[in-house]
Write an enzyme that holds these catalytic residues in place. Structure first.
Site, PDB file in Angstrom:
ATOM      1  CB  THR A 163      25.013  15.084  37.963  1.00  0.00           C
ATOM      2  OG1 THR A 163      25.044  14.060  36.740  1.00  0.00           O
ATOM      3  CG2 THR A 163      23.760  15.251  38.385  1.00  0.00           C
ATOM      4  CG  HIS A 167      43.622  29.139  42.452  1.00  0.00           C
ATOM      5  ND1 HIS A 167      43.594  28.043  43.380  1.00  0.00           N
ATOM      6  CD2 HIS A 167      42.842  30.226  42.619  1.00  0.00           C
ATOM      7  CE1 HIS A 167      42.847  28.939  44.168  1.00  0.00           C
ATOM      8  NE2 HIS A 167      42.579  30.266  44.535  1.00  0.00           N
ATOM      9  NE  ARG A 221      25.070   4.661  42.342  1.00  0.00           N
ATOM     10  CZ  ARG A 221      24.204   5.211  42.375  1.00  0.00           C
ATOM     11  NH1 ARG A 221      23.831   6.235  41.341  1.00  0.00           N
ATOM     12  NH2 ARG A 221      23.584   4.949  43.461  1.00  0.00           N
ATOM     13  CG  HIS A 248      27.151   9.605  48.441  1.00  0.00           C
ATOM     14  ND1 HIS A 248      26.810  10.771  49.139  1.00  0.00           N
ATOM     15  CD2 HIS A 248      27.214   9.563  47.025  1.00  0.00           C
ATOM     16  CE1 HIS A 248      25.984  11.979  48.333  1.00  0.00           C
ATOM     17  NE2 HIS A 248      26.198  10.360  47.354  1.00  0.00           N
ATOM     18  CD1 TRP A 304      42.131  27.914  51.836  1.00  0.00           C
ATOM     19  CD2 TRP A 304      42.449  30.408  52.101  1.00  0.00           C
ATOM     20  NE1 TRP A 304      41.496  28.845  51.807  1.00  0.00           N
ATOM     21  CE2 TRP A 304      40.937  29.916  52.152  1.00  0.00           C
ATOM     22  CE3 TRP A 304      42.942  31.582  52.113  1.00  0.00           C
ATOM     23  CZ2 TRP A 304      40.619  31.796  52.020  1.00  0.00           C
ATOM     24  CZ3 TRP A 304      42.678  32.775  52.465  1.00  0.00           C
ATOM     25  CH2 TRP A 304      41.512  32.797  52.230  1.00  0.00           C
ATOM     26  CB  SER A 347      42.333  25.071  43.557  1.00  0.00           C
ATOM     27  OG  SER A 347      41.375  26.505  43.901  1.00  0.00           O
TER      28      SER A 347
END
Length: 395
Positions: free
Chosen positions: A35, A194, A225, A221, A94, A189
């Site tokens: 993560t 790319h 934190r 979220h 896009w 991106s």
């Protein structure tokens, strides 16, 4: 790879990885930390430093970068932007240039493009400004930067917030500035096709620390934190356990993987050579097509990073795009429309509360007669010759 790599064809995109990226992946696997973590944070610092920006915030895609940029602008009390306000956008881009505007109740005000640069026509943009216009979401298309001096002057004259969708133009420069660093926020991106690739990934650059903190919160979220104890979003209480789950902004979960951060650290070091290779190919491309009056190629503004090579069919080839595409395919040449053509012609427009001019002739021309082929970070003169031969034969 070398110039003879594409003897049997000319693909749209190729990998920019070598052993360094695969080794970076293995280090993450060995660490067991998948993560978002310290390697993402290092890539953010390295990316911002490479382009002279104050702060970088990584997300899982360029599309998410656009979403967070719009969200941060609307939710920031310092910014005069709210539901019902109009935002100038080019008619060729896009989908995810436009969707975040609709999702936050903003009104995309479509403006035609310059058929040569493929970017926003700034004269038409100024004429489209109304009392409800509060921002410009400029797009640097196919590697080509906007005229930044004129663009910033326009925004300043009318007190407009300037944002950049720079997902196709990493490494481009104009007026001494890198594309994606001229507006209040610029988005990037790192998708496979790319300039650099982190598998999937995106980045937002800004020089404003409070904006960066908002983006960090919105990315995960809307909680506090990842923020310092004292911050511009919502200071923490000092109770570490309680502060883990304090939600202060209506955020998302668009965090990148630690593996993508590790790959990005290797990729960002290669940017100068990757862009130099693309620019060298562009010299050959422009020279090769200089004598053909059946196609219009993109006119470089500043220093393009040449995402791909566009062709707008004219003269003997006008109206024959399908035939050209079929001939390209038969020759092993991959091609695509120029982004989404005139986006206002897409059925999804029925869901967007937007302002659309009665006529968008340049965007219509791109929609009917525009296409592009790939560019790469290594020499592709043989591939360019292949494209030229097909076009010349049909002309």
């Amino acid at each position: 790879m070398t110039d003879d790599t594409f003897d049997s064809g000319f693909p749209l995109a190729t990998s920019s990885w070598d052993a360094a990226e695969y080794a970076a992946i293995q280090r993450v696997v060995d660490s067991g930390r998948f993560t978002m973590g310290p390697l993402v944070a290092q890539f953010e610092r390295d990316f911002a430093s490479a382009f002279g920006a104050g702060f970088g915030v990584m997300v899982n895609s360029g599309s998410s970068a656009n979403l967070l940029a719009i969200a941060a602008a609307v939710l920031d009390d310092r910014v005069d932007l709210q539901a019902g306000d109009e935002v100038l956008v080019p008619a060729v881009s896009w989908a995810t240039t436009y969707y975040p505007l609709q999702q936050y109740g903003l009104i995309p005000s479509f403006v035609d493009i310059d058929v040569d640069t493929l970017n926003l026509d700034l004269t038409l943009a100024e004429a489209a400004i109304t009392p409800r216009t509060k921002a410009i979401f400029a797009v640097n298309l196919l590697g080509n930067p906007n005229d930044f001096a004129a663009l910033t002057a326009l925004a300043e004259r009318h007190g407009l917030l300037l944002l950049e969708d720079n997902c196709e133009s990493l490494g481009a420069k104009d007026d001494g500035r890198f594309a994606g660093t001229v507006g209040a926020m610029g988005t990037f991106s790192a998708f496979f096709s790319h300039h650099i690739s982190t598998m999937e990934g995106g980045m937002i650059l800004t020089d404003d620390e409070a904006t960066a903190q908002m983006l960090i919160s919105l990315r995960a979220h809307g909680w506090t934190r990842g923020l310092p104890e004292q911050n511009a979003v919502h200071d923490k209480s000092g109770d570490e356990w309680d502060d883990l789950f304090r939600f202060v902004l209506p955020g998302y979960n668009v965090r990148p993987l630690e593996m993508s951060g590790a790959i990005g650290i290797e990729q960002i070091q290669k940017v100068p050579s990757l862009i130099a290779g693309r620019r060298e190919n562009a010299v050959y491309w422009t020279e090769r097509f200089a004598d053909l009056d059946s196609v219009r190629i993109q006119r470089e503004q500043g220093e393009s990073s040449w995402f791909g090579f566009s062709l707008v069919l004219e003269g003997a080839l006008a109206g024959r795009r399908k035939e050209v595409v079929q001939a390209f395919a038969a020759a092993g040449i991959e091609s695509r429309p120029i982004v989404a053509g005139n986006f206002t012609k897409n059925p999804v427009m029925k869901y967007l509360d937007a302002k659309v001019p009665a006529e968008l002739p340049a965007a219509d021309k791109i929609h009917e007669d525009g296409l592009f082929v790939g560019n790469h970070h290594f020499p592709v003169h043989a591939g360019i010759d292949r494209v030229y031969d097909v076009v010349a034969k049909l002309s």
